[in-house]
Design an enzyme around this catalytic site. Structure first.
Site, PDB file in Angstrom:
ATOM      1  N   ASN A  21       0.021  -8.200  -3.292  1.00 48.96           N
ATOM      2  CA  ASN A  21      -0.354  -6.875  -3.805  1.00 48.96           C
ATOM      3  C   ASN A  21       0.815  -6.321  -4.627  1.00 48.96           C
ATOM      4  OD1 ASN A  21      -0.959  -4.184  -4.211  1.00 48.96           O
ATOM      5  ND2 ASN A  21      -1.624  -3.787  -2.107  1.00 48.96           N
ATOM      6  N   HIS A  26      -8.755  -4.360  -7.277  1.00 49.06           N
ATOM      7  CA  HIS A  26      -7.356  -4.291  -6.852  1.00 49.06           C
ATOM      8  C   HIS A  26      -7.131  -5.370  -5.800  1.00 49.06           C
ATOM      9  CE1 HIS A  26      -3.597  -3.045  -5.288  1.00 49.06           C
ATOM     10  NE2 HIS A  26      -4.090  -2.555  -4.173  1.00 49.06           N
ATOM     11  N   CYS A  36      -1.884   2.352  -5.635  1.00 46.57           N
ATOM     12  CA  CYS A  36      -2.604   1.162  -6.117  1.00 46.57           C
ATOM     13  C   CYS A  36      -3.787   1.472  -7.038  1.00 46.57           C
ATOM     14  CB  CYS A  36      -3.067   0.320  -4.945  1.00 46.57           C
ATOM     15  SG  CYS A  36      -1.701  -0.317  -3.975  1.00 46.57           S
TER      16      CYS A  36
HETATM   17  C1  LIG Z   1      -1.930  -5.361   7.374  1.00 42.75           C
HETATM   18  C2  LIG Z   1      -3.139  -6.126   7.861  1.00 42.75           C
HETATM   19  C3  LIG Z   1      -3.207  -7.484   7.157  1.00 42.75           C
HETATM   20  C4  LIG Z   1      -2.996  -6.364   9.355  1.00 42.75           C
HETATM   21  O1  LIG Z   1      -4.155  -7.006   9.834  1.00 42.75           O
HETATM   22  P1  LIG Z   1      -4.865  -6.459  11.152  1.00 42.75           P
HETATM   23  O2  LIG Z   1      -5.967  -7.384  11.441  1.00 42.75           O
HETATM   24  O3  LIG Z   1      -5.200  -5.020  10.937  1.00 42.75           O
HETATM   25  O4  LIG Z   1      -3.715  -6.645  12.183  1.00 42.75           O
HETATM   26  P2  LIG Z   1      -3.179  -5.634  13.290  1.00 42.75           P
HETATM   27  O5  LIG Z   1      -2.197  -4.702  12.664  1.00 42.75           O
HETATM   28  O6  LIG Z   1      -4.305  -5.061  14.080  1.00 42.75           O
HETATM   29  O7  LIG Z   1      -2.446  -6.647  14.198  1.00 42.75           O
HETATM   30  C5  LIG Z   1      -3.130  -7.675  14.920  1.00 42.75           C
HETATM   31  C6  LIG Z   1      -2.110  -8.469  15.682  1.00 42.75           C
HETATM   32  O8  LIG Z   1      -1.305  -9.239  14.754  1.00 42.75           O
HETATM   33  C7  LIG Z   1       0.074  -8.889  14.907  1.00 42.75           C
HETATM   34  N1  LIG Z   1       0.698  -8.906  13.591  1.00 42.75           N
HETATM   35  C8  LIG Z   1       0.860  -7.873  12.727  1.00 42.75           C
HETATM   36  N2  LIG Z   1       1.469  -8.297  11.614  1.00 42.75           N
HETATM   37  C9  LIG Z   1       1.692  -9.600  11.769  1.00 42.75           C
HETATM   38  C10 LIG Z   1       2.275 -10.589  10.961  1.00 42.75           C
HETATM   39  N3  LIG Z   1       2.760 -10.322   9.739  1.00 42.75           N
HETATM   40  N4  LIG Z   1       2.323 -11.842  11.423  1.00 42.75           N
HETATM   41  C11 LIG Z   1       1.846 -12.160  12.641  1.00 42.75           C
HETATM   42  N5  LIG Z   1       1.276 -11.271  13.459  1.00 42.75           N
HETATM   43  C12 LIG Z   1       1.207 -10.002  13.020  1.00 42.75           C
HETATM   44  C13 LIG Z   1       0.075  -7.510  15.520  1.00 42.75           C
HETATM   45  O9  LIG Z   1       1.262  -7.254  16.210  1.00 42.75           O
HETATM   46  C14 LIG Z   1      -1.127  -7.593  16.430  1.00 42.75           C
HETATM   47  O10 LIG Z   1      -0.753  -8.296  17.606  1.00 42.75           O
HETATM   48  P3  LIG Z   1      -1.365  -7.862  19.045  1.00 42.75           P
HETATM   49  O11 LIG Z   1      -2.840  -8.084  18.922  1.00 42.75           O
HETATM   50  O12 LIG Z   1      -0.689  -8.795  19.964  1.00 42.75           O
HETATM   51  O13 LIG Z   1      -0.988  -6.433  19.228  1.00 42.75           O
HETATM   52  C15 LIG Z   1      -4.445  -5.350   7.617  1.00 42.75           C
HETATM   53  O14 LIG Z   1      -4.497  -4.222   8.467  1.00 42.75           O
HETATM   54  C16 LIG Z   1      -4.588  -4.906   6.205  1.00 42.75           C
HETATM   55  O15 LIG Z   1      -4.723  -5.718   5.296  1.00 42.75           O
HETATM   56  N6  LIG Z   1      -4.618  -3.601   5.964  1.00 42.75           N
HETATM   57  C17 LIG Z   1      -4.772  -3.063   4.656  1.00 42.75           C
HETATM   58  C18 LIG Z   1      -3.478  -3.209   3.938  1.00 42.75           C
HETATM   59  C19 LIG Z   1      -3.619  -2.922   2.489  1.00 42.75           C
HETATM   60  O16 LIG Z   1      -4.501  -3.423   1.870  1.00 42.75           O
HETATM   61  N7  LIG Z   1      -2.721  -2.123   1.983  1.00 42.75           N
HETATM   62  C20 LIG Z   1      -2.650  -1.776   0.639  1.00 42.75           C
HETATM   63  C21 LIG Z   1      -3.722  -0.828   0.316  1.00 42.75           C
HETATM   64  S1  LIG Z   1      -3.707  -0.583  -1.387  1.00 42.75           S
END
Ligand SMILES: CC(C)(COP(=O)(O)OP(=O)(O)OC[C@H]1O[C@@H](n2cnc3c(N)ncnc32)[C@H](O)[C@@H]1OP(=O)(O)O)[C@@H](O)C(=O)NCCC(=O)NCCS
Length: 330
Positions: free
Chosen positions: A287, A257, A116
């Site tokens: 993204n 980004h 990215c």
């Molecule tokens: C991916 C992202 C949105 C997930 O959000 P988060 O707050 O970290 O979520 P978690 O992975 O801790 O999951 C929280 C809960 O939601 C659930 N969950 C995960 N994905 C889900 C989805 N798509 N829909 C619904 N629930 C979801 C998980 O299972 C977890 O449930 P639990 O609490 O019962 O175990 C976040 O981590 C993120 O944006 N990360 C950076 C990603 C990014 O920018 N990548 C590119 C970099 S260039």
């Protein structure tokens, strides 16, 4: 001796027509619109549908229109840097394929892989070729067909990514103080395991097993990536401000980004930049990896004024991250 500066002289972008909404994703994986919107800011993303279409096909309309806008022919391009994580094929470079498709007969080119952060790395590299005096027209393309490496059974990744492409033309400018002023570029390979594609490279070439194990898709540990992204993107944006003695009031636009709205907000807040100066289109495109920043430049081009101080900031798999200070030149 007179120093040559590199400036962006034209930008354009392209997104495919198909709109993949949060509601449609609800029918593919266990998720919902409220969860996706509140965690990421994304409502929909674009998907390139159709047999035989690849990342270079996203670039062709973007670049052709860019050249028309600038009033130049493809044969005038000296160099194409194609920043992508989803090349049309492992080799040859998508830059070569694009050159063939648009008729850039006099250009050489190569692909740049920095996930990215690719477009910021590409602009910095392209600017150096201009500043050296070696080339006069360098095309930097950032684009990805992320849908080709996304597992639509994996709710951790399929909600985030989309397809899109943008391009910028770099040319020498005679005007002192305009164009690409400075960049801070970083990488840390120890972060590679948190966002990568497990198979398909020389480490784990494709096998029946790797396909069955769904290892040819993007794999992400979201929480860890979030933690690193939020800190590093904000740090590097703050660093470029300090290095160039910029305060928040000096900055006309932050072009970040588009990884996650919460990461963007944290970066803007660290820089002290108000919401109205932050370029955001993540709600419509998600993204697009290398595509996010050039798509933002394209969509905001009409709002930019000559002399505007613009800061780009990016973070990506690798890990890679970087920022750039531009004084808009047209
Ligand atoms: C991916 C992202 C949105 C997930 O959000 P988060 O707050 O970290 O979520 P978690 O992975 O801790 O999951 C929280 C809960 O939601 C659930 N969950 C995960 N994905 C889900 C989805 N798509 N829909 C619904 N629930 C979801 C998980 O299972 C977890 O449930 P639990 O609490 O019962 O175990 C976040 O981590 C993120 O944006 N990360 C950076 C990603 C990014 O920018 N990548 C590119 C970099 S260039």
């Amino acid at each position: 001796m007179h120093k040559i500066h590199a400036a962006i002289t034209a930008v354009h972008g392209y997104v495919p027509d198909y709109v993949l909404t949060n509601h449609e994703l609800e029918s593919l994986v266990d998720t919902n619109d409220e969860w996706i919107t509140s965690r990421t800011g994304i409502k929909e993303r674009r998907i390139l549908k159709g047999e035989g279409l690849a990342t270079s096909d996203l670039a062709v309309p973007a670049v052709n229109t860019l050249l028309q806008k600038r009033g130049i022919g493809a044969e005038e391009i000296d160099l194409i840097i194609f920043c992508t994580t989803t090349p049309d094929m492992p080799f040859p470079a998508t830059a070569n394929i694009l050159a063939d498709k648009i008729g850039a007969k006099n250009a050489w080119g190569y692909d740049l892989q920095a996930a990215c952060s690719g477009f910021v790395f590409g602009l910095a590299t392209g600017a150096s070729f201009i500043e050296s005096g070696r080339y006069k027209k360098v095309l930097v393309v950032g684009g990805d067909k992320m849908s080709s490496i996304i597992d639509y059974h994996d709710r951790a990744t399929c909600i985030i990514f989309g397809d899109g492409c943008g391009a910028a033309l770099l040319e020498p400018t005679a005007e002192e103080g305009y164009g690409i002023i400075d960049s801070v570029l970083k990488s840390d390979g120890s972060g590679r395991e948190f966002l990568h594609m497990k198979a398909g490279g020389s480490l784990r070439p494709a096998t029946h097993e790797s396909v069955s194990a769904r290892e040819h898709f993007a794999y992400q540990e979201g929480k860890t990536v979030f933690k690193f992204a939020v800190t590093n993107m904000a740090d590097v944006a703050a660093e470029i401000m300090e290095r160039n003695s910029l305060v928040a009031d000096d900055i006309a636009w932050l072009v970040p980004h588009q990884a996650n709205k919460r990461i963007i907000d944290a970066t803007a807040s660290r820089m002290g930049i108000s919401d109205d100066k932050v370029v955001i289109n993540i709600e419509r495109y998600g993204n697009t990896t290398n595509g996010t920043i050039p798509l933002c430049l394209w969509e905001w081009e009409s709002k930019f004024k000559k002399g505007d101080n613009i800061v780009l900031a990016a973070f990506g798999g690798g890990f890679t991250w970087g920022s750039m200070y531009i004084k808009w030149a047209y």
